[in-house]
Design a protein around this motif. Structure first.
Motif, mmCIF file in Angstrom:
data_model
loop_
_atom_site.group_PDB
_atom_site.id
_atom_site.type_symbol
_atom_site.label_atom_id
_atom_site.label_comp_id
_atom_site.label_asym_id
_atom_site.label_seq_id
_atom_site.Cartn_x
_atom_site.Cartn_y
_atom_site.Cartn_z
ATOM 1 N N LEU A 30 0.848 -1.183 0.000
ATOM 2 C CA LEU A 30 0.000 0.000 0.000
ATOM 3 C C LEU A 30 0.892 1.245 0.000
ATOM 4 O O LEU A 30 1.787 1.370 0.849
ATOM 5 N N PRO A 31 0.690 2.157 -0.955
ATOM 6 C CA PRO A 31 1.527 3.365 -0.977
ATOM 7 C C PRO A 31 1.464 4.116 0.358
ATOM 8 O O PRO A 31 0.392 4.341 0.908
ATOM 9 N N GLY A 32 2.621 4.453 0.877
ATOM 10 C CA GLY A 32 2.725 5.197 2.123
ATOM 11 C C GLY A 32 2.883 4.335 3.362
ATOM 12 O O GLY A 32 3.235 4.839 4.419
ATOM 13 N N ARG A 33 2.624 3.041 3.263
ATOM 14 C CA ARG A 33 2.705 2.163 4.437
ATOM 15 C C ARG A 33 4.133 2.111 4.992
ATOM 16 O O ARG A 33 4.355 2.268 6.182
ATOM 17 N N PHE A 34 5.109 1.854 4.124
ATOM 18 C CA PHE A 34 6.497 1.755 4.578
ATOM 19 C C PHE A 34 6.954 3.073 5.209
ATOM 20 O O PHE A 34 7.598 3.071 6.266
ATOM 21 N N ALA A 35 6.620 4.194 4.588
ATOM 22 C CA ALA A 35 7.006 5.502 5.130
ATOM 23 C C ALA A 35 6.350 5.746 6.491
ATOM 24 O O ALA A 35 6.969 6.314 7.391
ATOM 25 N N ALA A 36 5.105 5.314 6.654
ATOM 26 C CA ALA A 36 4.414 5.479 7.938
ATOM 27 C C ALA A 36 5.086 4.651 9.029
ATOM 28 O O ALA A 36 5.290 5.130 10.142
ATOM 29 N N ILE A 37 5.432 3.412 8.699
ATOM 30 C CA ILE A 37 6.106 2.549 9.680
ATOM 31 C C ILE A 37 7.481 3.106 10.016
ATOM 32 O O ILE A 37 7.881 3.138 11.186
ATOM 33 N N THR A 38 8.183 3.594 9.015
ATOM 34 C CA THR A 38 9.495 4.205 9.253
ATOM 35 C C THR A 38 9.364 5.424 10.159
ATOM 36 O O THR A 38 10.140 5.581 11.119
ATOM 37 N N ALA A 39 8.389 6.278 9.877
ATOM 38 C CA ALA A 39 8.172 7.470 10.711
ATOM 39 C C ALA A 39 7.882 7.060 12.153
ATOM 40 O O ALA A 39 8.379 7.688 13.097
ATOM 41 N N PHE A 40 7.083 6.018 12.329
ATOM 42 C CA PHE A 40 6.767 5.540 13.679
ATOM 43 C C PHE A 40 8.042 5.152 14.426
ATOM 44 O O PHE A 40 8.239 5.536 15.578
ATOM 45 N N PHE A 41 8.913 4.394 13.766
ATOM 46 C CA PHE A 41 10.118 3.936 14.458
ATOM 47 C C PHE A 41 11.138 5.054 14.663
ATOM 48 O O PHE A 41 11.901 5.017 15.633
ATOM 49 N N VAL A 42 11.120 6.070 13.821
ATOM 50 C CA VAL A 42 11.970 7.253 14.065
ATOM 51 C C VAL A 42 11.499 7.956 15.331
ATOM 52 O O VAL A 42 12.307 8.284 16.211
ATOM 53 N N GLN A 43 10.196 8.188 15.456
ATOM 54 C CA GLN A 43 9.708 8.878 16.651
ATOM 55 C C GLN A 43 9.926 8.006 17.890
ATOM 56 O O GLN A 43 10.218 8.514 18.965
ATOM 57 N N LEU A 44 9.814 6.685 17.745
ATOM 58 C CA LEU A 44 10.050 5.797 18.888
ATOM 59 C C LEU A 44 11.505 5.888 19.344
ATOM 60 O O LEU A 44 11.784 5.927 20.553
ATOM 61 N N ALA A 45 12.431 5.952 18.404
ATOM 62 C CA ALA A 45 13.855 6.100 18.748
ATOM 63 C C ALA A 45 14.102 7.434 19.457
ATOM 64 O O ALA A 45 14.854 7.497 20.443
ATOM 65 N N LEU A 46 13.474 8.498 18.973
ATOM 66 C CA LEU A 46 13.625 9.805 19.630
ATOM 67 C C LEU A 46 13.019 9.779 21.028
ATOM 68 O O LEU A 46 13.560 10.396 21.956
ATOM 69 N N ASN A 47 11.926 9.061 21.195
ATOM 70 C CA ASN A 47 11.310 8.906 22.502
ATOM 71 C C ASN A 47 12.326 8.302 23.473
ATOM 72 O O ASN A 47 12.509 8.792 24.592
ATOM 73 N N CYS A 48 12.993 7.248 23.043
ATOM 74 C CA CYS A 48 14.003 6.598 23.877
ATOM 75 C C CYS A 48 15.191 7.530 24.132
ATOM 76 O O CYS A 48 15.688 7.629 25.260
ATOM 77 N N LEU A 49 15.620 8.209 23.086
ATOM 78 C CA LEU A 49 16.762 9.116 23.199
ATOM 79 C C LEU A 49 16.515 10.211 24.221
ATOM 80 O O LEU A 49 17.437 10.632 24.934
ATOM 81 N N TRP A 50 15.277 10.665 24.350
ATOM 82 C CA TRP A 50 14.982 11.717 25.316
ATOM 83 C C TRP A 50 15.359 11.293 26.733
ATOM 84 O O TRP A 50 15.963 12.066 27.481
ATOM 85 N N SER A 51 15.022 10.074 27.112
ATOM 86 C CA SER A 51 15.359 9.602 28.466
ATOM 87 C C SER A 51 16.857 9.649 28.705
ATOM 88 O O SER A 51 17.323 10.017 29.790
#
Length: 169
Positions: free
Chosen positions: A85-106
């Protein structure tokens, strides 16, 4: 898109894989954040000046447990969509980028004892959450809306982080 149909036609991530991809990274981030945060609560964090709107310490794990569950469910919904589905991979990638930043904040705020570094990371985190929500919205509006409480909490945390930096800078 009908989730049952995508599971049976083989185009979505298989159910067991979907659960692992959605849950394990979120749990890993929660655990890593706790490992660096918890030892600093009664020591370094306790010694900081904090604004009057600081929630009690017991509120944070309750809020984060709920938010992490919503995050995992949101990405699980995206993983339920057809793989091509167009955009699915980019959405999943965006999710994991924000998750990594979430961890980095701590690690920035608590691990490095740096409210200013935490502020830099959390500002990037807000941008990443908004980008994730936008990408999710194009695919599954429920998944995007599941991230709204997370955005609200991180926005509040940004104000708290900025106040701590200001009071202790």
């Amino acid at each position: 898109m009908d989730t049952e149909q995508t599971m049976t036609d083989g185009h979505a991530t298989p159910p067991f894989q979907r659960i692992l991809i959605a849950v394990l990274p979120v749990v890993a981030v929660a655990a890593a954040g706790s490992l660096v945060t918890n030892p600093n609560i009664p020591t370094w964090y306790a010694g900081l000046e904090k604004p009057g709107f600081t929630p009690p310490n017991w509120a944070f794990p309750i809020a984060w447990t709920l938010l992490y569950a919503l995050m995992a469910y949101a990405v699980w919904r995206i993983l339920s969509l057809p793989k091509h589905l167009p955009g699915r991979f980019a959405a999943i990638t965006a999710f994991f980028v924000q998750l990594a930043l979430n961890c980095l904040w701590s690690f920035a705020f608590f691990g490095a004892h740096s409210p200013i570094l935490g502020l830099v990371v959390i500002a990037a985190l807000i941008v990443a959450i908004l980008a994730t929500m936008r990408r999710f919205w194009n695919l599954d509006r429920v998944a995007a809306l599941l991230l709204a409480p997370y955005l609200a909490w991180v926005s509040f945390a940004t104000a708290l982080n900025a106040a701590v930096w200001h009071l202790n800078g």
